[in-house]
Design a protein around this motif. Structure first.
Motif, PDB file in Angstrom:
ATOM      1  N   UNK A  17      40.606  29.408  36.016  1.00 28.50           N
ATOM      2  CA  UNK A  17      41.455  28.892  37.082  1.00 28.50           C
ATOM      3  C   UNK A  17      42.541  28.007  36.520  1.00 28.50           C
ATOM      4  N   UNK A  18      43.713  28.112  37.128  1.00 31.78           N
ATOM      5  CA  UNK A  18      44.815  27.232  36.751  1.00 31.78           C
ATOM      6  C   UNK A  18      44.725  25.953  37.558  1.00 31.78           C
ATOM      7  N   UNK A  77      48.650  28.187  46.868  1.00 29.26           N
ATOM      8  CA  UNK A  77      48.384  28.037  45.434  1.00 29.26           C
ATOM      9  C   UNK A  77      48.624  29.367  44.726  1.00 29.26           C
ATOM     10  N   UNK A  78      48.049  30.438  45.274  1.00 25.66           N
ATOM     11  CA  UNK A  78      48.169  31.761  44.654  1.00 25.66           C
ATOM     12  C   UNK A  78      49.606  32.263  44.668  1.00 25.66           C
ATOM     13  N   UNK A  81      51.655  29.954  41.942  1.00 25.31           N
ATOM     14  CA  UNK A  81      51.289  30.028  40.530  1.00 25.31           C
ATOM     15  C   UNK A  81      52.052  31.105  39.768  1.00 25.31           C
ATOM     16  N   UNK A  82      52.236  32.313  40.106  1.00 31.42           N
ATOM     17  CA  UNK A  82      51.485  33.141  41.047  1.00 31.42           C
ATOM     18  C   UNK A  82      50.239  33.729  40.375  1.00 31.42           C
ATOM     19  N   UNK A  83      49.184  33.846  41.156  1.00 29.12           N
ATOM     20  CA  UNK A  83      47.926  34.403  40.657  1.00 29.12           C
ATOM     21  C   UNK A  83      48.037  35.930  40.625  1.00 29.12           C
ATOM     22  N   UNK A  90      42.878  34.985  51.445  1.00 28.41           N
ATOM     23  CA  UNK A  90      42.811  36.150  52.315  1.00 28.41           C
ATOM     24  C   UNK A  90      43.791  37.256  51.959  1.00 28.41           C
ATOM     25  N   UNK A  91      44.473  37.149  50.817  1.00 27.50           N
ATOM     26  CA  UNK A  91      45.440  38.177  50.408  1.00 27.50           C
ATOM     27  C   UNK A  91      45.074  38.733  49.036  1.00 27.50           C
ATOM     28  N   UNK A  92      45.246  40.037  48.881  1.00 28.01           N
ATOM     29  CA  UNK A  92      45.068  40.668  47.577  1.00 28.01           C
ATOM     30  C   UNK A  92      46.324  40.410  46.739  1.00 28.01           C
ATOM     31  N   UNK A  93      46.261  40.750  45.478  1.00 25.07           N
ATOM     32  CA  UNK A  93      47.428  40.578  44.603  1.00 25.07           C
ATOM     33  C   UNK A  93      48.618  41.392  45.119  1.00 25.07           C
TER      34      UNK A  93
END
Length: 123
Positions: A17-18, A77-78, A81-83, A90-93
């Motif tokens: 994790x970042x 956060x995602x 960052x981007x993750x 609740x979201x996929x990449x």
């Protein structure tokens, strides 16, 4: 909901994790995340996961996210960052890439609109 094939769900290693996007007085937002109590493999794909299994796993992860009190913080956060992997907020990449593309288009449109307004006021 999709039916999983008759094979056990493979658990993928969780990427490190970042740093969290923000931290408030009570501690980092992720301390309250519902997913901290769930199987991490639910949120991250195992290698060579069949499509049907991936869709079912992602749907199950999204159901966990739906009841999470920090879902919006996790999603932001995602996005910031981007993750690149997993279900966050609740979201996929792939869904996060769509959101980011929409945000970029909206920012461009707002800048164009503001520039046109300045030109109209000056002229």
């Amino acid at each position: 909901m999709l039916q999983l094939p008759h094979q056990p769900l493979q658990v993928a290693p969780v990427p490190p994790q970042r740093a969290p996007a923000r931290q408030d007085e009570d501690g980092p937002w992720h301390a309250e995340a519902v997913c901290r109590r769930d199987e991490a493999g639910l949120f991250f794909a195992p290698s060579k996961e069949p499509t049907a299994a991936r869709l079912a796993r992602e749907e199950a992860a999204k159901q966990v996210c739906a009841r999470c009190p920090v879902m919006v913080d996790c999603r932001e956060h995602a996005l910031l960052q981007p993750e690149p992997y997993g279900v966050w907020g609740g979201l996929t990449a792939a869904e996060r890439r769509v959101v980011l593309a929409r945000r970029r288009r909206r920012e461009v449109e707002l800048r164009k609109s503001a520039a046109a307004e300045r030109v109209a006021q000056a002229g």
